[in-house]
Design a protein around this motif. Structure first.
Motif, PDB file in Angstrom:
ATOM      1  N   PRO A   1      21.130  34.369  42.713  1.00  0.00           N
ATOM      2  CA  PRO A   1      20.494  33.381  43.591  1.00  0.00           C
ATOM      3  C   PRO A   1      20.863  33.551  45.053  1.00  0.00           C
ATOM      4  O   PRO A   1      21.771  34.308  45.411  1.00  0.00           O
ATOM      5  N   SER A   2      20.160  32.815  45.881  1.00  0.00           N
ATOM      6  CA  SER A   2      20.395  32.858  47.325  1.00  0.00           C
ATOM      7  C   SER A   2      21.781  32.326  47.659  1.00  0.00           C
ATOM      8  O   SER A   2      22.427  31.642  46.862  1.00  0.00           O
ATOM      9  N   LEU A   3      22.217  32.599  48.882  1.00  0.00           N
ATOM     10  CA  LEU A   3      23.575  32.218  49.280  1.00  0.00           C
ATOM     11  C   LEU A   3      23.753  30.718  49.417  1.00  0.00           C
ATOM     12  O   LEU A   3      24.883  30.222  49.427  1.00  0.00           O
ATOM     13  N   THR A   4      22.674  29.958  49.520  1.00  0.00           N
ATOM     14  CA  THR A   4      22.802  28.505  49.619  1.00  0.00           C
ATOM     15  C   THR A   4      22.637  27.807  48.274  1.00  0.00           C
ATOM     16  O   THR A   4      22.778  26.582  48.193  1.00  0.00           O
ATOM     17  N   GLN A   5      22.359  28.545  47.215  1.00  0.00           N
ATOM     18  CA  GLN A   5      22.184  27.941  45.903  1.00  0.00           C
ATOM     19  C   GLN A   5      23.547  27.583  45.313  1.00  0.00           C
ATOM     20  O   GLN A   5      24.540  28.270  45.575  1.00  0.00           O
ATOM     21  N   PRO A   6      23.683  26.496  44.554  1.00  0.00           N
ATOM     22  CA  PRO A   6      25.001  26.046  44.093  1.00  0.00           C
ATOM     23  C   PRO A   6      25.786  27.067  43.284  1.00  0.00           C
ATOM     24  O   PRO A   6      27.011  27.011  43.258  1.00  0.00           O
ATOM     25  N   ASP A   7      25.108  28.006  42.645  1.00  0.00           N
ATOM     26  CA  ASP A   7      25.827  28.995  41.843  1.00  0.00           C
ATOM     27  C   ASP A   7      26.420  30.122  42.688  1.00  0.00           C
ATOM     28  O   ASP A   7      27.167  30.957  42.167  1.00  0.00           O
ATOM     29  N   SER A   8      26.098  30.174  43.966  1.00  0.00           N
ATOM     30  CA  SER A   8      26.542  31.296  44.791  1.00  0.00           C
ATOM     31  C   SER A   8      28.067  31.351  44.905  1.00  0.00           C
ATOM     32  O   SER A   8      28.678  32.413  44.746  1.00  0.00           O
TER      33      SER A   8
ATOM     34  N   GLU B   1      44.225  50.866  30.146  1.00  0.00           N
ATOM     35  CA  GLU B   1      43.851  51.971  29.262  1.00  0.00           C
ATOM     36  C   GLU B   1      43.565  53.265  30.011  1.00  0.00           C
ATOM     37  O   GLU B   1      43.307  54.298  29.384  1.00  0.00           O
ATOM     38  N   GLU B   2      43.559  53.218  31.319  1.00  0.00           N
ATOM     39  CA  GLU B   2      43.367  54.394  32.173  1.00  0.00           C
ATOM     40  C   GLU B   2      42.119  55.173  31.798  1.00  0.00           C
ATOM     41  O   GLU B   2      42.116  56.394  31.674  1.00  0.00           O
ATOM     42  N   LEU B   3      41.034  54.431  31.686  1.00  0.00           N
ATOM     43  CA  LEU B   3      39.731  55.042  31.444  1.00  0.00           C
ATOM     44  C   LEU B   3      38.981  55.299  32.746  1.00  0.00           C
ATOM     45  O   LEU B   3      37.991  56.042  32.751  1.00  0.00           O
ATOM     46  N   ALA B   4      39.433  54.686  33.827  1.00  0.00           N
ATOM     47  CA  ALA B   4      38.758  54.793  35.120  1.00  0.00           C
ATOM     48  C   ALA B   4      39.788  55.013  36.210  1.00  0.00           C
ATOM     49  O   ALA B   4      40.944  54.620  36.082  1.00  0.00           O
ATOM     50  N   VAL B   5      39.340  55.635  37.314  1.00  0.00           N
ATOM     51  CA  VAL B   5      40.213  55.785  38.482  1.00  0.00           C
ATOM     52  C   VAL B   5      39.972  54.672  39.485  1.00  0.00           C
ATOM     53  O   VAL B   5      40.798  54.426  40.358  1.00  0.00           O
ATOM     54  N   SER B   6      38.855  53.973  39.352  1.00  0.00           N
ATOM     55  CA  SER B   6      38.608  52.790  40.173  1.00  0.00           C
ATOM     56  C   SER B   6      37.525  51.955  39.512  1.00  0.00           C
ATOM     57  O   SER B   6      36.699  52.469  38.751  1.00  0.00           O
ATOM     58  N   ALA B   7      37.542  50.662  39.823  1.00  0.00           N
ATOM     59  CA  ALA B   7      36.522  49.742  39.319  1.00  0.00           C
ATOM     60  C   ALA B   7      36.446  48.567  40.274  1.00  0.00           C
ATOM     61  O   ALA B   7      37.465  48.136  40.826  1.00  0.00           O
ATOM     62  N   SER B   8      35.250  48.049  40.481  1.00  0.00           N
ATOM     63  CA  SER B   8      35.103  46.941  41.421  1.00  0.00           C
ATOM     64  C   SER B   8      33.872  46.116  41.069  1.00  0.00           C
ATOM     65  O   SER B   8      32.997  46.566  40.312  1.00  0.00           O
ATOM     66  N   ALA B   9      33.812  44.917  41.638  1.00  0.00           N
ATOM     67  CA  ALA B   9      32.663  44.030  41.473  1.00  0.00           C
ATOM     68  C   ALA B   9      32.435  43.302  42.785  1.00  0.00           C
ATOM     69  O   ALA B   9      33.403  42.941  43.469  1.00  0.00           O
ATOM     70  N   SER B  10      31.193  43.093  43.151  1.00  0.00           N
ATOM     71  CA  SER B  10      30.896  42.411  44.412  1.00  0.00           C
ATOM     72  C   SER B  10      29.599  41.637  44.287  1.00  0.00           C
ATOM     73  O   SER B  10      28.751  41.940  43.438  1.00  0.00           O
ATOM     74  N   LEU B  11      29.454  40.643  45.144  1.00  0.00           N
ATOM     75  CA  LEU B  11      28.235  39.846  45.217  1.00  0.00           C
ATOM     76  C   LEU B  11      27.691  39.955  46.630  1.00  0.00           C
ATOM     77  O   LEU B  11      28.325  39.522  47.588  1.00  0.00           O
ATOM     78  N   GLN B  12      26.527  40.565  46.763  1.00  0.00           N
ATOM     79  CA  GLN B  12      25.864  40.719  48.051  1.00  0.00           C
ATOM     80  C   GLN B  12      24.900  39.550  48.196  1.00  0.00           C
ATOM     81  O   GLN B  12      23.966  39.411  47.405  1.00  0.00           O
ATOM     82  N   GLN B  13      25.107  38.697  49.192  1.00  0.00           N
ATOM     83  CA  GLN B  13      24.363  37.444  49.296  1.00  0.00           C
ATOM     84  C   GLN B  13      23.397  37.475  50.473  1.00  0.00           C
ATOM     85  O   GLN B  13      23.759  37.887  51.580  1.00  0.00           O
TER      86      GLN B  13
END
Length: 967
Positions: free
Chosen positions: A313-320, A346-358
């Protein structure tokens, strides 16, 4: 200075980008006498062991403002901040790439470039502003908006408003076909530069996978090459008339200004500009896929990367806000679920990330993982999805929620330092008004953040991330996609491409009345925080510059080491040791360290420069004592646990592979050995190191490296922020005072090794399928960084290549359009300095660009000495913008560390204006003639040999070839 951002930065948090720059707290400039421990009073509030509560932190975020609207619809927001004689001028136009029609993708961004090319009364936008002391003179375009920013001395505010109003109301008469063609070339090279990076085409693929053809957020802000080719002067005129009226604008003035002063100025400069059409708000809802979509793409990348993405949802929506927190817990915190399970666990990855682009009408949730080499990608992806699904199903813990919220609020407090630029308080207020109708929308978000429960986060994630996702797997191989054809509307395969710009003339337009430039008031004497000095009982020196703008501090404990400590045969050892300091101590695991930082709202990082190694920290003043205790444990008691060493080695080897996959990374690795020689302390491939060296490192070797170089008799502590010496010294004594130096002599770096004699060489590294070539020129100068009196050389470097208005950038970018930017630099090292030039250029202009760079350098000063405009810009302009250089705690800290490393006094920057005033054109010309000539430079080219070899033969220079695998 580059003034365009293509729209690729992420709007990750609650307000505008949190890159921190900030106003300077004014204090009398002096160097105070050193204190001793006995002089210090007992610690006060910092003795508390528990972190400050979130409610206390949220209450510290406040940006008071007043606003008014002119009859023509222009809305102005004014925030008063008298800490420094600066005003941030921030203008948001309510139009971005989502408003572009089919066949004209990339046009909003191209138009932004044209806005810097001059208006009817302002031939060049940058020269007057730089001369007046402006910094952060820039602009950017994204889906929802286009913005323009500058931060000026208070006495130059009328100039900034005059110039902004002239291009808002008096632009079209100055836009020519020649200007359009040149900026089109610059933008196309900006696109090539982004596309040429590893994973550089992913943005296009994800947008195509998530959104249908014609959705306003589907096509990229940078656009497609065909659409950029098609843009004509008629499009320029229509875009300006339809979108750039004052009724579509929010103007924010933040800093040394008040509404009583601002209103008549804004009315004077903008009041006579007529309203235009209101920008139409398009329908642009998040899209739910009918079923999961999965694609695989091959690219010239070192490791497999897996992405999962959704529209949100948009950046002004309550779930943002709850979604933001959920993504932090999943992959944004140092202690995130993905890091704990896949990287540390478990060393399956060398990096991992998550982000929310609003954005204003939509958001993009993106989760990614770089699979560890040698691990089955399918196995890693299964576990990756399990971690995501577990958090969605069960939500975060209360502790995870608190840590994420504290991290976010701590960043927001840091953002209060800055008044202007893309991340300042002006941008925060303007975005709130533009997107939510409320300049104080940041407070609404923070209040929601402070009251969130784990169930709120769980519910938001279940609503949005249980929908079908788009998955993209990028695997190593030959690049088969063509970035030039990507980024457009999406129906290019079924609809003929737009016709290229036929350069049809447009009717003459009547120019407005002539307007005169307003005068610029003089600036006062530069102020700089008072610097106090003390020493701990074990001899560690302490320097403090107190600044009370925000309740935070920045500090560094610095050691005389750096990459120069490695020598030619240990490249990467020092930086590997430093990177492992926060991966576990004798009493804390890596996870313990990450969690504790998040609870405290602190950020601790390690760094390895050329001449020094450091551990830095930003901390909330309220949490100083526990933050220092954590810092001291990291510095003094690293465990170098074998399992952690092996994990970090794997990550480092993957990082080296990533560096080698990047054309700029390849050039940077190659140049040091070519100009210094690989036996010299400065002649290594850089801090990342050599693969063979990293592979051979053991915990015992790293512990020995720590004991050898990180010792109290080679350390100094520098602090900037909201703390007194009476409060700071006992806290430091408690953390570091009992740390004793070993009996062994201090180690020394071997600068007796001579540098390679400078000689001209043309070295080529083949990188197939590259739409650009990276050029890097370099030579070692017969100067040490600690030699005094090099200011004329620094100014000569600004004239030739260090700045947007430099000769090289003006020629290759603004006149020829062959590059998105070029920069020359003088290395800031203690030992022999290097002069370098770097630029990516379009492949078919590789040899032409080399010849033009050499020509510019040879002509300065033999045929073209520094002229009056250049002289004024690099002397008086620099003097006027010095206050901009010390807006933040971090900037002041960096200045103090530079002074210490190069042997300069604390008041160096206070005296710098007088030094500049004492330099004449002859001294700048002499410096250029002696040190900035190209006759003995190494020229390194990283590009596609199938496209550049014939060109390079025309340079009539011997050519050497280097294999990228050798680096």
């Amino acid at each position: 200075m580059t003034y365009c951002i293509s729209g690729r930065p992420l709007r990750r948090l609650l307000v505008a980008s949190l890159t921190l720059t900030a106003p300077l707290a004014l204090a009398a400039c002096a160097t105070a006498p050193a204190a001793t421990l006995a002089d210090a009073a007992p610690a006060t509030a910092q003795a508390a062991a528990e972190p400050a509560p979130l409610s206390q932190l949220v209450s510290a975020v406040d940006i008071p403002y007043e606003s008014f609207t002119l009859d023509n619809g222009l809305t102005t927001i004014v925030h008063t901040d008298r800490k420094s004689p600066l005003v941030g001028v921030t203008i948001y136009y309510r139009v971005g790439s989502k408003h572009e029609p089919r066949g004209r993708t990339g046009f909003a961004h191209l138009f932004e470039h044209l806005m810097f090319g001059g208006s009817e009364n302002v031939p060049n936008f940058d020269i007057p502003l730089e001369a007046a002391g402006s910094t952060s003179t820039n602009g950017s375009t994204w889906y929802d908006r286009t913005n323009y920013v500058e931060t000026v001395p208070t006495g130059a505010l009328d100039l900034a408003l005059f110039m902004e109003s002239d291009r808002m109301g008096h632009l079209l008469g100055a836009v020519s076909q020649d200007k359009l063609d040149k900026q089109r070339g610059v933008v196309q090279n900006e696109k090539r530069q982004g596309d040429n990076q590893p994973y550089g085409l992913v943005e296009y693929k994800i947008a195509d996978g998530l959104l249908p053809v014609g959705h306003p957020y589907r096509h990229s802000t940078i656009g497609s090459m065909a659409d950029l080719d098609a843009a004509g002067l008629a499009d320029v005129r229509k875009w300006f008339i339809d979108n750039y009226g004052p009724n579509n604008v929010v103007l924010a003035l933040a800093g040394d200004i008040d509404v009583a002063t601002a209103r008549p100025k804004v009315e004077k400069w903008f009041g006579d500009i007529p309203r235009g059409p209101d920008v139409t708000q398009l329908a642009a809802e998040p899209v739910t896929l009918d079923a999961p979509v999965r694609e695989t793409m091959t690219d010239q990348v070192p490791v497999t990367r897996i992405y999962r993405a959704w529209t949100t949802p948009s950046l002004t929506q309550p779930d943002s806000v709850p979604l933001t927190v959920g993504m932090y817990v999943l992959g944004g915190l140092a202690s995130s679920r993905l890091d704990n399970a896949l990287v540390r666990g478990e060393e399956l990855a060398v990096s991992a990330s998550a982000s929310l682009q609003q954005h204003e009408q939509i958001g993009f949730a993106q989760i990614q993982m770089d699979v560890k080499p040698g691990v089955d990608a399918a196995l890693a992806e299964t576990r990756f999805n399990q971690v995501i699904d577990e958090l969605i199903a069960n939500g975060p813990t209360e502790d995870e929620l608190t840590r994420a919220a504290t991290d976010i609020v701590s960043s927001q407090i840091g953002a209060l330092e800055v008044v202007g630029g893309f991340s300042g308080k002006g941008a925060t207020l303007a975005e709130g008004k533009l997107y939510a109708g409320n300049p104080a929308n940041y407070k609404v978000e923070l209040q929601q953040l402070a009251s969130l429960t784990p169930a709120d986060v769980q519910a938001a994630m279940q609503r949005w991330l249980t929908r079908p996702s788009y998955t993209l797997q990028v695997v190593p191989g030959e690049r088969t996609e063509d970035g030039a054809t990507m980024g457009g509307w999406g129906d290019e395969g079924s609809v003929p491409p737009p016709e290229p710009d036929a350069k049809q003339p447009v009717p003459e337009i009547a120019e407005g009345p002539e307007r005169e430039f307003p005068p610029v008031a003089p600036v006062g004497k530069l102020t700089f925080p008072e610097v106090k000095h003390a020493a701990l009982s074990n001899g560690i020196g302490v320097s403090l510059a107190r600044r009370t703008a925000i309740p935070k501090l920045s500090m560094s404990i610095t050691f005389d080491a750096g990459t120069a400590a490695d020598g030619g045969d240990k490249a990467g050892t020092q930086s590997m040791m430093m990177s492992l300091l926060d991966e576990g101590t004798a009493t804390r695991s890596a996870l313990d360290i990450a969690i504790e930082q998040e609870r405290l709202g602190a950020a601790i990082g390690t760094g390895t420069g050329t001449d020094s190694s450091s551990v830095s920290m930003t901390a909330l003043t309220a949490n100083l004592a526990p933050s220092l205790e954590l810092l001291a444990d990291i510095v003094r008691n690293p465990a170098f646990v074998p399992e952690e060493v092996e994990r970090v080695k794997g990550q480092r080897l993957a990082a080296i592979a990533q560096q080698k996959a990047s054309p700029i990374g390849l050039a940077q690795r190659a140049l040091g050995p070519l100009i210094y020689g690989d036996a010299h302390p400065y002649g290594s491939v850089g801090a990342a190191g050599e693969t063979s060296v990293i592979e051979a490192l053991t915990p015992e070797m790293l512990a020995a490296e720590h004991g050898k170089w990180l010792r109290p008799d080679m350390a100094s502590i520098t602090v900037v922020g909201d703390v007194t010496m009476e409060e700071l010294l006992p806290a430091l004594e408690s953390a570091f005072g009992d740390w004793q130096a070993p009996a062994t002599p201090q180690p020394e770096k071997n600068f007796a090794v001579p540098v390679l004699p400078p000689s001209p060489r043309l070295v080529v590294i083949d990188r197939p399928n590259s739409p650009q070539s990276v050029l890097m020129f370099g030579r070692v100068l017969p100067l040490l960084g600690t030699d005094k009196g090099q200011e004329a050389l620094e100014l000569a470097n600004e004239v030739i290549g260090n700045g947007f208005l430099s000769r090289l950038n003006s020629d290759l970018r603004e006149d020829k359009g062959w590059t998105y930017g070029i920069r020359s630099s003088l290395s800031g090292v203690q030992g022999p300095r290097a002069f370098t030039v770097i630029t990516p250029v379009q492949s078919d202009r590789t040899a032409d660009s080399i010849a033009l760079i050499l020509k510019n350098m040879k002509e300065f000063p033999a045929e073209k000495g520094v002229d009056e405009t250049e002289m004024q810009r690099v002397t008086d302009g620099n003097i006027r913008n010095l206050p901009n250089s010390f807006q933040t705690n971090g900037q002041v800290l960096g200045a103090l560390l530079d002074n210490q490393e190069l042997g300069r006094p604390d008041d160096y920057y206070v005296n710098l204006p007088d030094i500049y005033r004492g330099i004449d054109a002859g001294q700048i010309d002499m410096a250029a003639a002696e040190y900035l000539q190209p006759d003995r430079m190494v020229i390194l080219v990283v590009g596609d040999r199938s496209q550049i070899d014939e060109q390079l033969k025309g340079l009539d220079m011997p050519i050497e070839y280097m294999d990228a695998s050798e680096l």
